[in-house]
Scaffold this active site. Structure first.
Site, PDB file in Angstrom:
ATOM      1  N   ARG A  88       0.827  -1.197   0.000  1.00 25.57           N
ATOM      2  CA  ARG A  88       0.000   0.000   0.000  1.00 25.57           C
ATOM      3  C   ARG A  88       0.866   1.253   0.000  1.00 25.57           C
ATOM      4  O   ARG A  88       0.500   2.280  -0.579  1.00 25.57           O
ATOM      5  CB  ARG A  88      -0.926  -0.010   1.227  1.00 25.57           C
ATOM      6  CG  ARG A  88      -1.923  -1.173   1.228  1.00 25.57           C
ATOM      7  CD  ARG A  88      -2.815  -1.131   2.457  1.00 25.57           C
ATOM      8  NE  ARG A  88      -3.760  -2.247   2.486  1.00 25.57           N
ATOM      9  CZ  ARG A  88      -3.553  -3.369   3.140  1.00 25.57           C
ATOM     10  NH1 ARG A  88      -2.427  -3.547   3.807  1.00 25.57           N
ATOM     11  NH2 ARG A  88      -4.457  -4.326   3.135  1.00 25.57           N
ATOM     12  N   ASP A 148      -9.571  -4.456   8.655  1.00 23.37           N
ATOM     13  CA  ASP A 148      -8.588  -5.349   9.274  1.00 23.37           C
ATOM     14  C   ASP A 148      -9.135  -5.935  10.577  1.00 23.37           C
ATOM     15  O   ASP A 148      -8.946  -7.124  10.872  1.00 23.37           O
ATOM     16  CB  ASP A 148      -7.291  -4.581   9.571  1.00 23.37           C
ATOM     17  CG  ASP A 148      -6.781  -3.829   8.372  1.00 23.37           C
ATOM     18  OD1 ASP A 148      -5.878  -4.323   7.692  1.00 23.37           O
ATOM     19  OD2 ASP A 148      -7.307  -2.733   8.105  1.00 23.37           O
ATOM     20  N   ARG A 151     -11.559  -8.589   9.750  1.00 27.53           N
ATOM     21  CA  ARG A 151     -10.838  -9.809   9.350  1.00 27.53           C
ATOM     22  C   ARG A 151     -10.292 -10.550  10.568  1.00 27.53           C
ATOM     23  O   ARG A 151     -10.324 -11.784  10.628  1.00 27.53           O
ATOM     24  CB  ARG A 151      -9.690  -9.443   8.406  1.00 27.53           C
ATOM     25  CG  ARG A 151     -10.142  -9.028   7.013  1.00 27.53           C
ATOM     26  CD  ARG A 151      -9.004  -8.427   6.208  1.00 27.53           C
ATOM     27  NE  ARG A 151      -9.399  -8.203   4.817  1.00 27.53           N
ATOM     28  CZ  ARG A 151      -8.798  -7.340   4.002  1.00 27.53           C
ATOM     29  NH1 ARG A 151      -7.771  -6.621   4.437  1.00 27.53           N
ATOM     30  NH2 ARG A 151      -9.211  -7.194   2.751  1.00 27.53           N
ATOM     31  N   HIS A 175      -3.116   0.838   8.239  1.00 27.41           N
ATOM     32  CA  HIS A 175      -3.827  -0.171   7.444  1.00 27.41           C
ATOM     33  C   HIS A 175      -2.798  -0.714   6.452  1.00 27.41           C
ATOM     34  O   HIS A 175      -2.670  -0.246   5.329  1.00 27.41           O
ATOM     35  CB  HIS A 175      -5.004   0.476   6.710  1.00 27.41           C
ATOM     36  CG  HIS A 175      -5.656  -0.431   5.700  1.00 27.41           C
ATOM     37  ND1 HIS A 175      -6.155  -1.671   6.022  1.00 27.41           N
ATOM     38  CD2 HIS A 175      -5.886  -0.269   4.369  1.00 27.41           C
ATOM     39  CE1 HIS A 175      -6.674  -2.229   4.942  1.00 27.41           C
ATOM     40  NE2 HIS A 175      -6.511  -1.405   3.923  1.00 27.41           N
TER      41      HIS A 175
END
Length: 311
Positions: A88, A148, A151, A175
């Site tokens: 990212r 997240d 998850r 993130h």
């Protein structure tokens, strides 16, 4: 401001999925879609709109920045996509330039909205949007580690045979690759995880905590490798944030917002538990962290600070 009006900027897989999810959720009665490719925005609005007879009525259409003038919530997903093997953080230079053109266009027509940043790297771009917009920090929010955290809860619930809604645990920080799992406060319906496991809980599947963490952290990479992009779960996550805002829920979600001295960190946006209501971030909650978790959080903040400086 029209609290029932929302704009989605960027009609790629993530933006269009968010728009679809918002229409199904019935939160707004007006949704405007913007994209650099106007025909793409028009096509998405038409396709989603054809399903409206089956849900709550909503006016969804393709527009331009002038249509943002009374929007309560502006969701920004526009940006280069994360390619297989690309982190990212690798995206920052491409997407920073995109934001330098988008954010001033938003503020030209609307200086009172809430900005919800979803494009990656979301923490850096949330910080950048805050600087470019001049908005107060409570009205510039990133999707942060909301996905997240979901998850993490999903993985723990799956391994323990527990409804994920009864598993309470957080992923905080960036993130991305420097995020951290807060094991010290993880619990099952209020029972600390260690205590739950010691009292006969089905915890064999989560004994290797580092493995669980790595699987959660790398989920996006695994999905991108298999199907090219992630968009369904983030669509649901963004709708959840929008619900907390529109309904003034005062819900606690791990959005990305400006750190102002918590844990000795300031000047960067990080995913942290925060109370979310109609006016945006009402309060950031400081979790009780153990020494190692606090060290990792500071390292995550330092990583993002360096990237933000480059941007």
């Amino acid at each position: 401001m029209n609290i029932q009006k929302c704009a989605v900027i960027g009609c790629g897989a993530v933006g269009s999925t968010i728009a679809f999810q918002l229409v199904n959720g019935g939160l707004f009665n007006e949704i405007v879609l913007l994209d650099v490719n106007k025909k793409k925005a028009e096509g998405e609005a038409m396709d989603i709109g054809h399903g409206i007879p089956f849900v709550q009525p909503v006016d969804i259409y393709a527009g331009d920045y002038s249509d943002l003038k009374d929007a309560y919530l502006v969701i920004v997903t526009a940006g280069a996509s994360q390619a297989p093997g690309e982190t990212r953080i690798d995206l920052i230079h491409k997407n920073a330039r995109i934001f330098e053109s988008i954010i001033p266009q938003i503020t030209k027509y609307n200086k009172e909205c809430i900005l919800l940043i979803v494009a990656n790297p979301v923490d850096v771009l949330t910080s950048l949007a805050l600087k470019l917009s001049g908005f107060p920090p409570e009205r510039v929010i990133g999707s942060g580690t909301v996905l997240d955290t979901a998850r993490f809860k999903y993985k723990l619930g799956e391994q323990m045979g527990i409804d994920t809604r009864n598993v309470h645990a957080f992923i905080i920080g960036e993130h991305g690759d420097s995020e951290l799992a807060v094991w010290s406060s993880a619990n099952v319906s209020g029972i600390p995880l260690d205590e739950y496991c010691a009292n006969g809980g089905n915890c064999k599947g989560i004994e290797d905590r580092e493995k669980i963490y790595e699987e959660v952290k790398n989920s996006a990479y695994e999905i991108i490798e298999r199907k090219g992009a992630t968009y369904y779960a983030i669509g649901v996550a963004v709708e959840r944030i929008a619900q907390a805002l529109v309904r003034d829920e005062h819900s606690v979600l791990t959005v990305s917002s400006l750190m102002t001295g918590q844990y000795g960190i300031e000047g960067v946006c990080l995913g942290m538990p925060a109370v979310i209501g109609e006016n945006g971030v009402e309060k950031m909650i400081e979790l009780p962290l153990n020494e190692e978790e606090e060290r990792k959080l500071k390292e995550s903040a330092e990583t993002l600070a360096r990237v933000l400086e480059e941007a």
